[in-house]
Write a protein that holds these residues in place. Structure first.
Motif, PDB file in Angstrom:
ATOM      1  N   ARG A 168      -4.327  11.762   2.867  1.00  0.00           N
ATOM      2  CA  ARG A 168      -5.095  10.547   3.146  1.00  0.00           C
ATOM      3  C   ARG A 168      -6.546  10.886   3.516  1.00  0.00           C
ATOM      4  N   THR A 169      -6.740  12.021   4.165  1.00  0.00           N
ATOM      5  CA  THR A 169      -8.109  12.455   4.468  1.00  0.00           C
ATOM      6  C   THR A 169      -8.882  12.751   3.189  1.00  0.00           C
ATOM      7  N   VAL A 170      -8.233  13.438   2.245  1.00  0.00           N
ATOM      8  CA  VAL A 170      -8.884  13.725   0.959  1.00  0.00           C
ATOM      9  C   VAL A 170      -9.175  12.429   0.209  1.00  0.00           C
ATOM     10  N   LEU A 171      -8.253  11.475   0.253  1.00  0.00           N
ATOM     11  CA  LEU A 171      -8.427  10.216  -0.475  1.00  0.00           C
ATOM     12  C   LEU A 171      -9.543   9.356   0.097  1.00  0.00           C
ATOM     13  N   ARG A 172     -10.023   9.680   1.282  1.00  0.00           N
ATOM     14  CA  ARG A 172     -11.152   8.941   1.832  1.00  0.00           C
ATOM     15  C   ARG A 172     -12.447   9.204   1.047  1.00  0.00           C
ATOM     16  N   LEU A 173     -12.412  10.189   0.158  1.00  0.00           N
ATOM     17  CA  LEU A 173     -13.539  10.372  -0.752  1.00  0.00           C
ATOM     18  C   LEU A 173     -13.692   9.182  -1.691  1.00  0.00           C
ATOM     19  N   LEU A 174     -12.602   8.487  -1.949  1.00  0.00           N
ATOM     20  CA  LEU A 174     -12.627   7.358  -2.878  1.00  0.00           C
ATOM     21  C   LEU A 174     -13.264   6.145  -2.219  1.00  0.00           C
ATOM     22  N   PRO A 175     -13.894   5.273  -3.005  1.00  0.00           N
ATOM     23  CA  PRO A 175     -14.460   4.043  -2.433  1.00  0.00           C
ATOM     24  C   PRO A 175     -13.375   3.136  -1.885  1.00  0.00           C
ATOM     25  N   ALA A 176     -13.749   2.265  -0.962  1.00  0.00           N
ATOM     26  CA  ALA A 176     -12.771   1.428  -0.262  1.00  0.00           C
ATOM     27  C   ALA A 176     -11.980   0.549  -1.215  1.00  0.00           C
ATOM     28  N   TYR A 177     -12.627  -0.015  -2.233  1.00  0.00           N
ATOM     29  CA  TYR A 177     -11.916  -0.927  -3.136  1.00  0.00           C
ATOM     30  C   TYR A 177     -10.814  -0.194  -3.898  1.00  0.00           C
ATOM     31  N   TYR A 178     -11.046   1.071  -4.223  1.00  0.00           N
ATOM     32  CA  TYR A 178     -10.051   1.839  -4.961  1.00  0.00           C
ATOM     33  C   TYR A 178      -8.892   2.232  -4.050  1.00  0.00           C
ATOM     34  N   ARG A 179      -9.214   2.592  -2.801  1.00  0.00           N
ATOM     35  CA  ARG A 179      -8.141   2.958  -1.871  1.00  0.00           C
ATOM     36  C   ARG A 179      -7.247   1.762  -1.572  1.00  0.00           C
ATOM     37  N   ARG A 180      -7.820   0.581  -1.458  1.00  0.00           N
ATOM     38  CA  ARG A 180      -6.995  -0.606  -1.178  1.00  0.00           C
ATOM     39  C   ARG A 180      -5.944  -0.816  -2.261  1.00  0.00           C
ATOM     40  N   ASP A 181      -6.298  -0.553  -3.494  1.00  0.00           N
ATOM     41  CA  ASP A 181      -5.384  -0.811  -4.612  1.00  0.00           C
ATOM     42  C   ASP A 181      -4.433   0.346  -4.888  1.00  0.00           C
ATOM     43  N   ARG A 182      -4.877   1.591  -4.644  1.00  0.00           N
ATOM     44  CA  ARG A 182      -4.116   2.730  -5.162  1.00  0.00           C
ATOM     45  C   ARG A 182      -3.680   3.759  -4.120  1.00  0.00           C
ATOM     46  N   GLU A 183      -4.155   3.681  -2.877  1.00  0.00           N
ATOM     47  CA  GLU A 183      -3.906   4.775  -1.946  1.00  0.00           C
ATOM     48  C   GLU A 183      -2.421   5.022  -1.715  1.00  0.00           C
ATOM     49  N   GLU A 184      -1.659   3.968  -1.431  1.00  0.00           N
ATOM     50  CA  GLU A 184      -0.230   4.166  -1.128  1.00  0.00           C
ATOM     51  C   GLU A 184       0.505   4.753  -2.320  1.00  0.00           C
ATOM     52  N   GLU A 185       0.191   4.268  -3.501  1.00  0.00           N
ATOM     53  CA  GLU A 185       0.824   4.785  -4.708  1.00  0.00           C
ATOM     54  C   GLU A 185       0.485   6.264  -4.917  1.00  0.00           C
ATOM     55  N   MET A 186      -0.771   6.621  -4.689  1.00  0.00           N
ATOM     56  CA  MET A 186      -1.186   8.014  -4.891  1.00  0.00           C
ATOM     57  C   MET A 186      -0.525   8.938  -3.875  1.00  0.00           C
ATOM     58  N   VAL A 187      -0.430   8.502  -2.626  1.00  0.00           N
ATOM     59  CA  VAL A 187       0.224   9.326  -1.603  1.00  0.00           C
ATOM     60  C   VAL A 187       1.688   9.548  -1.960  1.00  0.00           C
ATOM     61  N   GLU A 188       2.363   8.512  -2.428  1.00  0.00           N
ATOM     62  CA  GLU A 188       3.772   8.650  -2.824  1.00  0.00           C
ATOM     63  C   GLU A 188       3.926   9.667  -3.953  1.00  0.00           C
ATOM     64  N   VAL A 189       3.022   9.601  -4.927  1.00  0.00           N
ATOM     65  CA  VAL A 189       3.102  10.543  -6.053  1.00  0.00           C
ATOM     66  C   VAL A 189       2.878  11.971  -5.571  1.00  0.00           C
ATOM     67  N   TYR A 190       1.900  12.177  -4.691  1.00  0.00           N
ATOM     68  CA  TYR A 190       1.605  13.517  -4.201  1.00  0.00           C
ATOM     69  C   TYR A 190       2.784  14.087  -3.402  1.00  0.00           C
ATOM     70  N   LEU A 191       3.472  13.240  -2.643  1.00  0.00           N
ATOM     71  CA  LEU A 191       4.550  13.722  -1.770  1.00  0.00           C
ATOM     72  C   LEU A 191       5.915  13.712  -2.447  1.00  0.00           C
TER      73      LEU A 191
END
Length: 333
Positions: A10-33
């Motif tokens: 999640r710290t690394v994903l903070r590089l992404l803009p806020a609008y992108y994290r709102r839509d994709r962050e949870e999905e991306m974390v699930e894929v990574y883990l």
């Protein structure tokens, strides 16, 4: 329970803009883990490849196109046009400089032709190879420009990166040869003029971006017109020999032409030109000033220094006008 690995992702994903994290962050974390054993997640870290991938995605999503928030779309469009305009100037300048150099050497007798060839053969194998690369690689700006406007993005990106390589030799040359160090202002300005457009092209013309298109005229016609203006500026005023004179003159003519057309054009797409033109003007102004500085302590004709100061003044005024128009366009949109 949140593991240390999830926190790190999640710290690394903070590089992404806020609008992108709102839509994709949870999905991306699930894929990574997904395939990481929970027992070792507190001892694991994101890989270097994953961090690099997120960083590239962060650049691409900030220089966005399509369904992204309007500010990111406008920023992406401005950077793409900046890269396209700046690469066009580099491409035309490279072709014109080499055509004029060859024409001069071939038409002024055997002595001048011998001097031209001695640059490649008379200083040892290393400097001969460097001179050959310095003469040929910048022609790839033209390849990059036409590849880009024909939607061959990978070829365009590779070409401009190779074309910009000779600007690094002034920094590397003194370390590996007996080459006298260049003036740092001159060397830095040349590298800045090449690498900013090259990196902007690689960052903004990503796979999600629309195909590159010039706002007026076909690519061949615009390239030919730019070459004619640059060639005329060097032939009419041969006392102005530095590398930014012709591109800056071409920019002034092109920007003035765009301003005249803008007054008659009611199409909203005309607003796309002010910001990238202002950015190109600011880059040329910075390079003009950096390349003017080394001449101040050299005994050269006053008309030469006066011409460079006049060009810097025109670039300053024109860039300021374009910046004001860009601000109005962004506010209106």
């Amino acid at each position: 329970m949140t593991t240390l690995l999830e926190t790190r992702y999640r710290t690394v994903l903070r590089l992404l803009p806020a609008y992108y994290r709102r839509d994709r962050e949870e999905e991306m974390v699930e894929v990574y883990l997904w395939d990481v054993d929970q027992e070792i997640q507190d001892q694991s870290r994101p890989t270097l490849g994953e961090v690099a991938s997120v960083a590239a995605l962060a650049v691409r999503s900030r220089l966005a196109a399509g369904r992204a928030p309007r500010p990111y779309v406008l920023l992406g469009s401005a950077v793409r046009h900046f890269a396209l305009f700046a690469v066009l100037l580099q491409a035309a300048a490279a072709v014109v400089d080499r055509v004029l150099e060859l024409t001069w050497a071939a038409t002024h007798g055997a002595r001048d032709w011998g001097m031209f060839l001695s640059g490649f053969t008379g200083r040892g194998p290393l400097l001969g190879i460097v001179e050959a690369a310095d003469w040929t690689l910048p022609l790839l700006w033209t390849v990059g420009f036409f590849a880009l406007v024909h939607d061959r993005r990978r070829l365009g990106q590779t070409s401009v990166l190779l074309a910009a390589l000779p600007t690094l030799w002034p920094f590397a040359g003194p370390l590996v040869s007996e080459l006298v160090p260049w003036d740092p202002w001159f060397a830095t300005a040349g590298a800045l003029f090449a690498w900013l457009p090259a990196l902007a092209l690689c960052a903004a013309h990503h796979r999600d971006a629309p195909a590159a298109a010039l706002p007026g005229g076909t690519p061949g016609l615009v390239f030919a017109a730019s070459s004619v203006v640059m060639g005329a500026s060097e032939v009419v005023l041969p006392a102005m020999p530095d590398v930014v004179w012709a591109p800056a003159t071409c920019f002034v003519v092109g920007a003035l032409g765009w301003l005249l057309l803008r007054r008659r054009c009611t199409d909203a797409s005309a607003a796309d030109g002010a910001a990238p033109l202002a950015a190109v003007g600011l880059l040329l102004l910075a390079v003009r000033i950096a390349m003017l500085y080394p001449w101040l302590g050299v005994p050269v004709p006053a008309i030469f220094i006066g011409g460079l100061f006049c060009q810097a003044a025109v670039l300053t005024v024109l860039t300021a006008v374009l910046a004001v128009l860009a601000g109005r366009d962004f506010a209106a949109r």
